[in-house]
Design a protein around this motif. Structure first.
Motif, PDB file in Angstrom:
ATOM      1  N   ASP A  40       0.815  -1.218   0.000  1.00 59.09           N
ATOM      2  CA  ASP A  40       0.000   0.000   0.000  1.00 59.09           C
ATOM      3  C   ASP A  40       0.851   1.271   0.000  1.00 59.09           C
ATOM      4  O   ASP A  40       0.342   2.368   0.231  1.00 59.09           O
ATOM      5  CB  ASP A  40      -0.949   0.004   1.200  1.00 59.09           C
ATOM      6  N   THR A  41       2.147   1.136  -0.273  1.00 55.92           N
ATOM      7  CA  THR A  41       3.032   2.299  -0.297  1.00 55.92           C
ATOM      8  C   THR A  41       2.605   3.263  -1.397  1.00 55.92           C
ATOM      9  O   THR A  41       2.372   2.872  -2.542  1.00 55.92           O
ATOM     10  CB  THR A  41       4.491   1.859  -0.532  1.00 55.92           C
ATOM     11  N   ASP A  42       2.515   4.528  -1.019  1.00 52.28           N
ATOM     12  CA  ASP A  42       2.106   5.573  -1.952  1.00 52.28           C
ATOM     13  C   ASP A  42       3.312   6.351  -2.472  1.00 52.28           C
ATOM     14  O   ASP A  42       3.342   6.765  -3.630  1.00 52.28           O
ATOM     15  CB  ASP A  42       1.136   6.527  -1.250  1.00 52.28           C
ATOM     16  N   ARG A  43       4.313   6.519  -1.621  1.00 54.54           N
ATOM     17  CA  ARG A  43       5.503   7.305  -1.968  1.00 54.54           C
ATOM     18  C   ARG A  43       6.753   6.483  -1.654  1.00 54.54           C
ATOM     19  O   ARG A  43       6.929   6.025  -0.520  1.00 54.54           O
ATOM     20  CB  ARG A  43       5.514   8.614  -1.171  1.00 54.54           C
ATOM     21  N   SER A  45       1.088  -1.153  -7.064  1.00 53.51           N
ATOM     22  CA  SER A  45       0.150  -0.501  -7.981  1.00 53.51           C
ATOM     23  C   SER A  45      -0.434   0.791  -7.421  1.00 53.51           C
ATOM     24  O   SER A  45      -1.037   1.575  -8.159  1.00 53.51           O
ATOM     25  CB  SER A  45      -0.983  -1.460  -8.345  1.00 53.51           C
ATOM     26  N   LYS A  46      -0.267   1.048  -6.110  1.00 54.22           N
ATOM     27  CA  LYS A  46      -0.802   2.270  -5.497  1.00 54.22           C
ATOM     28  C   LYS A  46       0.217   3.410  -5.458  1.00 54.22           C
ATOM     29  O   LYS A  46      -0.082   4.500  -4.985  1.00 54.22           O
ATOM     30  CB  LYS A  46      -1.296   1.971  -4.083  1.00 54.22           C
ATOM     31  N   LEU A  47       1.399   3.150  -5.969  1.00 53.04           N
ATOM     32  CA  LEU A  47       2.468   4.145  -5.926  1.00 53.04           C
ATOM     33  C   LEU A  47       2.114   5.348  -6.803  1.00 53.04           C
ATOM     34  O   LEU A  47       1.714   5.203  -7.955  1.00 53.04           O
ATOM     35  CB  LEU A  47       3.771   3.507  -6.424  1.00 53.04           C
ATOM     36  N   THR A  48       2.266   6.560  -6.229  1.00 49.09           N
ATOM     37  CA  THR A  48       2.058   7.785  -7.004  1.00 49.09           C
ATOM     38  C   THR A  48       3.350   8.582  -7.173  1.00 49.09           C
ATOM     39  O   THR A  48       3.429   9.447  -8.042  1.00 49.09           O
ATOM     40  CB  THR A  48       1.007   8.697  -6.334  1.00 49.09           C
ATOM     41  N   TYR A  49       4.350   8.283  -6.347  1.00 52.04           N
ATOM     42  CA  TYR A  49       5.618   9.019  -6.405  1.00 52.04           C
ATOM     43  C   TYR A  49       6.764   8.013  -6.320  1.00 52.04           C
ATOM     44  O   TYR A  49       6.816   7.192  -5.402  1.00 52.04           O
ATOM     45  CB  TYR A  49       5.706  10.010  -5.245  1.00 52.04           C
ATOM     46  N   LEU A  50       7.678   8.074  -7.274  1.00 46.85           N
ATOM     47  CA  LEU A  50       8.837   7.176  -7.283  1.00 46.85           C
ATOM     48  C   LEU A  50      10.071   7.961  -7.706  1.00 46.85           C
ATOM     49  O   LEU A  50      10.133   8.516  -8.806  1.00 46.85           O
ATOM     50  CB  LEU A  50       8.611   6.013  -8.256  1.00 46.85           C
ATOM     51  N   SER A  51      11.048   8.033  -6.807  1.00 53.15           N
ATOM     52  CA  SER A  51      12.296   8.730  -7.127  1.00 53.15           C
ATOM     53  C   SER A  51      13.430   7.716  -7.253  1.00 53.15           C
ATOM     54  O   SER A  51      13.727   6.979  -6.325  1.00 53.15           O
ATOM     55  CB  SER A  51      12.630   9.763  -6.042  1.00 53.15           C
ATOM     56  N   LEU A  52      14.043   7.693  -8.424  1.00 55.12           N
ATOM     57  CA  LEU A  52      15.183   6.819  -8.704  1.00 55.12           C
ATOM     58  C   LEU A  52      16.378   7.639  -9.178  1.00 55.12           C
ATOM     59  O   LEU A  52      17.333   7.086  -9.728  1.00 55.12           O
ATOM     60  CB  LEU A  52      14.806   5.796  -9.779  1.00 55.12           C
ATOM     61  N   ASP A  53      16.310   8.928  -8.970  1.00 56.71           N
ATOM     62  CA  ASP A  53      17.373   9.799  -9.443  1.00 56.71           C
ATOM     63  C   ASP A  53      18.652   9.632  -8.625  1.00 56.71           C
ATOM     64  O   ASP A  53      18.638   9.115  -7.509  1.00 56.71           O
ATOM     65  CB  ASP A  53      16.918  11.265  -9.401  1.00 56.71           C
ATOM     66  N   SER A  54      19.745  10.049  -9.221  1.00 55.47           N
ATOM     67  CA  SER A  54      21.063  10.005  -8.581  1.00 55.47           C
ATOM     68  C   SER A  54      21.464   8.593  -8.181  1.00 55.47           C
ATOM     69  O   SER A  54      21.922   8.347  -7.066  1.00 55.47           O
ATOM     70  CB  SER A  54      21.094  10.937  -7.357  1.00 55.47           C
ATOM     71  N   ASN A  55      21.274   7.672  -9.101  1.00 56.73           N
ATOM     72  CA  ASN A  55      21.766   6.307  -8.947  1.00 56.73           C
ATOM     73  C   ASN A  55      22.778   6.033 -10.057  1.00 56.73           C
ATOM     74  O   ASN A  55      23.385   6.966 -10.592  1.00 56.73           O
ATOM     75  CB  ASN A  55      20.601   5.310  -8.992  1.00 56.73           C
ATOM     76  N   GLY A 110       8.927  -3.142 -19.418  1.00 58.82           N
ATOM     77  CA  GLY A 110       7.839  -3.524 -18.528  1.00 58.82           C
ATOM     78  C   GLY A 110       8.074  -3.257 -17.059  1.00 58.82           C
ATOM     79  O   GLY A 110       7.219  -3.565 -16.230  1.00 58.82           O
ATOM     80  N   VAL A 111       9.211  -2.664 -16.700  1.00 59.02           N
ATOM     81  CA  VAL A 111       9.535  -2.475 -15.284  1.00 59.02           C
ATOM     82  C   VAL A 111       8.533  -1.562 -14.581  1.00 59.02           C
ATOM     83  O   VAL A 111       8.287  -1.697 -13.375  1.00 59.02           O
ATOM     84  CB  VAL A 111      10.975  -1.933 -15.122  1.00 59.02           C
ATOM     85  N   PHE A 112       7.903  -0.633 -15.318  1.00 57.86           N
ATOM     86  CA  PHE A 112       6.951   0.301 -14.713  1.00 57.86           C
ATOM     87  C   PHE A 112       5.493  -0.039 -15.050  1.00 57.86           C
ATOM     88  O   PHE A 112       4.586   0.740 -14.714  1.00 57.86           O
ATOM     89  CB  PHE A 112       7.240   1.736 -15.177  1.00 57.86           C
ATOM     90  N   ASP A 113       5.254  -1.165 -15.686  1.00 64.64           N
ATOM     91  CA  ASP A 113       3.926  -1.457 -16.229  1.00 64.64           C
ATOM     92  C   ASP A 113       2.815  -1.527 -15.182  1.00 64.64           C
ATOM     93  O   ASP A 113       1.654  -1.272 -15.505  1.00 64.64           O
ATOM     94  CB  ASP A 113       3.949  -2.772 -17.016  1.00 64.64           C
ATOM     95  N   HIS A 114       3.137  -1.869 -13.939  1.00 68.15           N
ATOM     96  CA  HIS A 114       2.108  -2.013 -12.913  1.00 68.15           C
ATOM     97  C   HIS A 114       1.898  -0.728 -12.106  1.00 68.15           C
ATOM     98  O   HIS A 114       1.036  -0.695 -11.230  1.00 68.15           O
ATOM     99  CB  HIS A 114       2.455  -3.164 -11.970  1.00 68.15           C
ATOM    100  N   LEU A 115       2.655   0.297 -12.407  1.00 70.72           N
ATOM    101  CA  LEU A 115       2.533   1.555 -11.656  1.00 70.72           C
ATOM    102  C   LEU A 115       1.479   2.448 -12.318  1.00 70.72           C
ATOM    103  O   LEU A 115       1.750   3.577 -12.728  1.00 70.72           O
ATOM    104  CB  LEU A 115       3.891   2.255 -11.603  1.00 70.72           C
ATOM    105  N   VAL A 116       0.259   1.947 -12.370  1.00 74.87           N
ATOM    106  CA  VAL A 116      -0.810   2.623 -13.114  1.00 74.87           C
ATOM    107  C   VAL A 116      -1.294   3.900 -12.440  1.00 74.87           C
ATOM    108  O   VAL A 116      -2.001   4.696 -13.069  1.00 74.87           O
ATOM    109  CB  VAL A 116      -1.989   1.661 -13.333  1.00 74.87           C
ATOM    110  N   ALA A 117      -0.938   4.110 -11.170  1.00 72.60           N
ATOM    111  CA  ALA A 117      -1.363   5.322 -10.459  1.00 72.60           C
ATOM    112  C   ALA A 117      -0.234   6.343 -10.347  1.00 72.60           C
ATOM    113  O   ALA A 117      -0.420   7.405  -9.750  1.00 72.60           O
ATOM    114  CB  ALA A 117      -1.865   4.960  -9.055  1.00 72.60           C
ATOM    115  N   LEU A 118       0.908   6.054 -10.929  1.00 73.03           N
ATOM    116  CA  LEU A 118       2.087   6.905 -10.751  1.00 73.03           C
ATOM    117  C   LEU A 118       1.867   8.303 -11.313  1.00 73.03           C
ATOM    118  O   LEU A 118       1.383   8.470 -12.440  1.00 73.03           O
ATOM    119  CB  LEU A 118       3.303   6.259 -11.417  1.00 73.03           C
ATOM    120  N   ASP A 119       2.241   9.298 -10.505  1.00 69.28           N
ATOM    121  CA  ASP A 119       2.072  10.700 -10.864  1.00 69.28           C
ATOM    122  C   ASP A 119       3.415  11.359 -11.192  1.00 69.28           C
ATOM    123  O   ASP A 119       3.514  12.168 -12.109  1.00 69.28           O
ATOM    124  CB  ASP A 119       1.383  11.434  -9.720  1.00 69.28           C
TER     125      ASP A 119
END
Length: 323
Positions: A60-63, A83-93, A101-110
């Motif tokens: 149920d993680t949102d951020r 699938s409930k994620l709205t914020y994902l930060s992967l910068d500075s890696n 397909g790595v992001f295919d299930h993140l249908v709520a991502l903002d």
């Protein structure tokens, strides 16, 4: 008849306890590597020198914050349970590629941050399922080209950052679906203004300069004083081959069918599952101590849950048999 009821209750309690233990093992307060705010469904795993994504992020993680780590790749299933994620930060890696397909299930991502990595290309369709995305940061990478249609499904996108890459052109109609775009950054790319391909970008900037901030800063790579917006048909008279154009494979480098056949018989078990459990992506990246503790804790919790669940099931069967 109280036996089966008690056993069912025991199963529920055990399942709840195991889920709680798995979540707690993720959090810093319980010996994990991340900080969790359960009230806001937020998980912060930033700046932890992680070489792998933690395996027990709550569904149920949102951020989810994973910036400023040492991630060099992402398993294809890395986010499939979020699938409930709205914020994902992967910068500075240290991401060099993205798995299709790595992001295919993140249908709520903002919001998706991929800036400050080492990406040289993007897989086709990598953002196709992110139809609710409003911000996409791809700046400060090494992108040399964009796949055709890579932004076609991002109609709600309002901000797109592509500055400081190695882009020389964009595919025809690359930005036509961005009907809600308000900010598009294109500066500090070596735009090739001698090729006809650049004329689409010139025309798009001209048509949207009244509503898009930053696009006007795109300048030609060979003469930074001249803006893409000012390029003429005479300037862009050359027919150039796009860097993402597929070319024929020389016969001398074609893989023999016998080699392919041999490879089929030597298919190895993918290491992704093992790496996901051990807490690292590549063999030369050993897991950190917190990652090991987290993985071991989750494994022991799972084993204990399975043992107790099995005992509860046997308990149910015992009473049913007696009944």
């Amino acid at each position: 008849m109280m036996g089966p009821v008690l056993a069912a209750c025991l199963l529920i309690i055990l399942s709840t306890a195991w889920i709680s233990q798995a979540n707690e093992a993720l959090c810093k307060k319980d010996g994990g590597v991340c900080s969790c705010n359960n009230n806001k469904n937020s998980v912060d795993c930033s700046s932890k020198r992680l070489t792998a994504i933690p395996i027990n992020i709550p569904v149920d993680t949102d951020r989810l914050e994973l910036h400023m780590n040492k991630l060099s790749s992402l398993p294809g299933m890395a986010f499939h349970h979020l699938s409930k994620l709205t914020y994902l930060s992967l910068d500075s890696n240290q991401l060099q590629t993205l798995t299709p397909g790595v992001f295919d299930h993140l249908v709520a991502l903002d919001i998706l941050g991929l800036n400050n990595n080492q990406l040289q290309s993007l897989p086709e369709g990598v953002f196709d399922k992110l139809t609710k995305l409003t911000r996409l940061d791809l700046d400060y990478n090494q992108l040399k080209y964009l796949p055709s249609g890579v932004f076609d499904n991002l109609a709600k996108l309002t901000r797109l950052e592509l500055q400081r890459n190695q882009l020389r052109s964009v595919p025809n109609r690359a930005f036509d679906s961005l009907s809600n775009i308000k900010t598009l950054w294109l500066d500090t790319n070596p735009w090739d203004c001698s090729c006809k391909d650049i004329l689409y970008l010139r025309d798009w900037i001209d048509d949207n300069k009244d509503k898009v901030t930053g696009a006007q800063d795109a300048a030609c790579g060979d003469q930074q004083s001249k803006a893409v917006l000012d390029i003429t048909e005479k300037d862009a008279a050359s027919d150039c081959v796009s860097p993402n154009t597929t070319t024929a494979i020389p016969t001398s480098t074609t893989t023999p069918a016998s080699v392919i056949y041999d490879d089929i018989h030597e298919i190895k078990v993918p290491q992704e599952n093992f790496q996901k459990f051990l807490g690292y992506q590549e063999p030369d990246h050993l897991p950190t101590q917190p990652q090991c503790l987290m993985s071991i804790s989750g494994y022991l919790g799972l084993m204990m849950s399975l043992m107790l669940t099995s005992a509860a099931i046997l308990y149910v069967f015992h009473f049913l048999k007696k009944a």
